[in-house]
Design a protein around this motif. Sequence first.
Motif, mmCIF file in Angstrom:
data_model
loop_
_atom_site.group_PDB
_atom_site.id
_atom_site.type_symbol
_atom_site.label_atom_id
_atom_site.label_comp_id
_atom_site.label_asym_id
_atom_site.label_seq_id
_atom_site.Cartn_x
_atom_site.Cartn_y
_atom_site.Cartn_z
ATOM 1 N N VAL A 182 3.726 -2.568 -2.815
ATOM 2 C CA VAL A 182 4.671 -1.449 -2.084
ATOM 3 C C VAL A 182 5.418 -0.860 -3.216
ATOM 4 O O VAL A 182 5.342 0.528 -3.421
ATOM 5 C CB VAL A 182 5.162 -1.790 -1.076
ATOM 6 N N ARG A 183 5.843 -1.844 -3.965
ATOM 7 C CA ARG A 183 6.885 -1.158 -4.852
ATOM 8 C C ARG A 183 6.076 -0.290 -6.153
ATOM 9 O O ARG A 183 6.668 0.934 -6.700
ATOM 10 C CB ARG A 183 7.585 -2.195 -5.659
ATOM 11 N N ILE A 184 4.902 -0.696 -6.245
ATOM 12 C CA ILE A 184 4.195 0.123 -7.134
ATOM 13 C C ILE A 184 3.527 1.386 -6.706
ATOM 14 O O ILE A 184 3.763 2.520 -7.084
ATOM 15 C CB ILE A 184 2.726 -0.514 -7.636
ATOM 16 N N VAL A 185 3.175 1.662 -5.573
ATOM 17 C CA VAL A 185 2.824 2.725 -4.838
ATOM 18 C C VAL A 185 3.813 3.651 -4.506
ATOM 19 O O VAL A 185 3.626 5.008 -4.262
ATOM 20 C CB VAL A 185 1.898 2.470 -3.608
ATOM 21 N N ARG A 186 5.161 3.210 -4.516
ATOM 22 C CA ARG A 186 6.210 4.003 -4.169
ATOM 23 C C ARG A 186 6.380 4.891 -5.005
ATOM 24 O O ARG A 186 6.755 6.280 -4.931
ATOM 25 C CB ARG A 186 7.435 3.407 -3.865
ATOM 26 N N ASN A 187 5.882 4.612 -6.534
ATOM 27 C CA ASN A 187 6.081 5.642 -7.596
ATOM 28 C C ASN A 187 5.159 7.044 -7.219
ATOM 29 O O ASN A 187 5.512 7.919 -7.464
ATOM 30 C CB ASN A 187 5.725 4.949 -8.835
ATOM 31 N N ILE A 188 4.021 6.596 -6.622
ATOM 32 C CA ILE A 188 3.292 7.777 -6.212
ATOM 33 C C ILE A 188 3.660 8.482 -5.352
ATOM 34 O O ILE A 188 3.458 9.992 -5.655
ATOM 35 C CB ILE A 188 1.852 7.337 -5.687
ATOM 36 N N GLU A 191 0.302 5.428 3.767
ATOM 37 C CA GLU A 191 -0.430 4.563 4.755
ATOM 38 C C GLU A 191 0.247 3.164 4.552
ATOM 39 O O GLU A 191 0.327 2.315 5.441
ATOM 40 C CB GLU A 191 -2.039 4.697 4.824
ATOM 41 N N MET A 192 -0.065 2.685 3.163
ATOM 42 C CA MET A 192 0.236 1.301 2.777
ATOM 43 C C MET A 192 1.708 1.002 3.059
ATOM 44 O O MET A 192 1.891 -0.140 3.584
ATOM 45 C CB MET A 192 -0.137 1.102 1.416
ATOM 46 N N ILE A 193 2.627 1.902 2.848
ATOM 47 C CA ILE A 193 4.040 1.853 2.862
ATOM 48 C C ILE A 193 4.266 1.445 4.298
ATOM 49 O O ILE A 193 5.109 0.567 4.683
ATOM 50 C CB ILE A 193 4.757 2.770 2.390
ATOM 51 N N ALA A 194 3.862 2.317 5.282
ATOM 52 C CA ALA A 194 4.048 2.359 6.603
ATOM 53 C C ALA A 194 3.523 1.004 7.115
ATOM 54 O O ALA A 194 4.209 0.288 8.144
ATOM 55 C CB ALA A 194 3.251 3.337 7.318
ATOM 56 N N ALA A 195 2.323 0.369 6.850
ATOM 57 C CA ALA A 195 1.680 -0.613 7.521
ATOM 58 C C ALA A 195 2.675 -1.986 6.952
ATOM 59 O O ALA A 195 2.872 -2.887 7.583
ATOM 60 C CB ALA A 195 0.460 -0.975 6.879
ATOM 61 N N TYR A 196 3.164 -1.869 5.745
ATOM 62 C CA TYR A 196 3.895 -3.066 5.166
ATOM 63 C C TYR A 196 5.424 -3.022 5.894
ATOM 64 O O TYR A 196 5.804 -4.059 6.167
ATOM 65 C CB TYR A 196 4.068 -2.936 3.655
ATOM 66 N N SER A 197 5.975 -1.762 5.966
ATOM 67 C CA SER A 197 7.158 -1.660 6.859
ATOM 68 C C SER A 197 7.226 -2.196 8.192
ATOM 69 O O SER A 197 7.976 -3.071 8.562
ATOM 70 C CB SER A 197 7.443 -0.117 6.907
ATOM 71 N N LYS A 249 -6.675 -2.597 4.627
ATOM 72 C CA LYS A 249 -8.054 -2.294 4.293
ATOM 73 C C LYS A 249 -8.719 -3.219 3.195
ATOM 74 O O LYS A 249 -9.574 -2.821 2.118
ATOM 75 C CB LYS A 249 -7.981 -1.219 3.630
ATOM 76 N N GLY A 250 -8.894 -4.722 3.747
ATOM 77 C CA GLY A 250 -9.510 -5.605 3.014
ATOM 78 C C GLY A 250 -8.830 -6.238 1.542
ATOM 79 O O GLY A 250 -9.393 -7.046 0.920
ATOM 80 N N GLU A 251 -7.643 -5.535 1.396
ATOM 81 C CA GLU A 251 -6.992 -6.219 0.132
ATOM 82 C C GLU A 251 -5.607 -6.903 0.640
ATOM 83 O O GLU A 251 -4.991 -6.322 1.471
ATOM 84 C CB GLU A 251 -6.881 -5.141 -0.923
ATOM 85 N N MET A 252 -5.292 -8.088 -0.045
ATOM 86 C CA MET A 252 -4.048 -8.620 0.249
ATOM 87 C C MET A 252 -2.804 -7.563 -0.474
ATOM 88 O O MET A 252 -2.744 -7.334 -1.875
ATOM 89 C CB MET A 252 -3.764 -9.769 -0.240
ATOM 90 N N ILE A 253 -1.645 -7.261 0.278
ATOM 91 C CA ILE A 253 -0.585 -6.495 -0.183
ATOM 92 C C ILE A 253 0.805 -7.100 0.140
ATOM 93 O O ILE A 253 0.898 -7.849 1.099
ATOM 94 C CB ILE A 253 -0.397 -5.082 -0.068
ATOM 95 N N ASP A 254 1.783 -6.902 -0.753
ATOM 96 C CA ASP A 254 2.968 -7.600 -0.551
ATOM 97 C C ASP A 254 4.073 -6.752 -1.107
ATOM 98 O O ASP A 254 3.726 -5.547 -1.477
ATOM 99 C CB ASP A 254 3.159 -9.178 -1.198
ATOM 100 N N ALA A 255 5.414 -7.203 -1.146
ATOM 101 C CA ALA A 255 6.450 -6.282 -1.679
ATOM 102 C C ALA A 255 6.139 -5.691 -3.075
ATOM 103 O O ALA A 255 6.365 -4.548 -3.201
ATOM 104 C CB ALA A 255 7.602 -7.107 -1.554
ATOM 105 N N ALA A 256 5.614 -6.523 -4.084
ATOM 106 C CA ALA A 256 5.327 -5.842 -5.407
ATOM 107 C C ALA A 256 4.413 -4.504 -5.373
ATOM 108 O O ALA A 256 4.490 -3.683 -5.803
ATOM 109 C CB ALA A 256 4.758 -6.910 -6.104
#
Length: 303
Positions: A288-294, A260-266, A279-286
């Motif tokens: 998303v790069r971390i959660v791509r491992n999951i 869901e995070m990757i889709a939102a950032y895309s 969901k209440g937290e700031m996310i950026d490219a870094a």
Amino acid sequence: MTRKTKRLRRVELATPGSSEKMMAKAAASKADMVFLDLEDAVAPKEKVAARQKIVEALKGLDWTGKTRCVRINDLQTEWAYEDIIHVVEHAHAHLDLIMIPKVMRATDVEFVDTLLTQIEKKLKTDRRIGLEVLIEEVDAMIHVEEIAKASSRLEALIYGVGDYSASQGIDLASIGGPNGYPGDIWHYGRHKITIAARSAGIDAIDGPFGNFNDAETYSEECRRARLLGMVGKWAIHPAQIDPALQAFSPKQADVDAAREMIAAYSEAERQGLGAITFKGEMIDAATVRIVRNIVEKADLIGM
């Protein structure tokens, strides 16, 4: 660097190549990978005969869903080169990996790569056998970065803490439980091996834990390895398979959140945004790069 062949390595099950019974049980287990051992688990007088037992097990058992590996003997022994020749020439199509113990330098990996290349030319096949290597000597730890990039066949580095302890002079009492050391005694080695592996685009695997009756400590060792970026651990007994699978498998809720995070950032990128609130937290490219491992691990598992 581009990653090599992607395989599940949440648990690598050690199995004596001299035991038909144990190899049959390993084939029926839930382990992602099974390595049939010609080294430490096989007595010297049984090593030659074990080669053919392994060939027959690779060709005759049902290994569906498993990566098939053979650990050869130390390259300094009289058995290693014939281990490779016999097993690969007789079971090449049924084998995925060769595991090399006690690697010291990149030239050790290059030797095995060259021998495999010659055998594959003889067999007239384009199918390439991959390699895993054990980092279990202080010389290997010093040279781990060059070892990690020694061959395009190399897929994983494994921290062999047993022999490594002997090489560094670590007391036996320090292995496998509380030892009075102020922290994790294996932290530096795990960290260095994982960095070298990630730089080379290959996997880092944590090695054996001897007390297979101590599931709690084994699970903790899995957790510590996973936190540093290792993707799996050895099991020296089938009792360790489930704890390793649990430790190195992402939770479904985390996989769903990552996707869901990757889709939102895309979508945000398509709108020209560099960072968004998710969901209440700031996310950026870094992030998303971390959660791509999951997600990558989940895709391999089929989640």
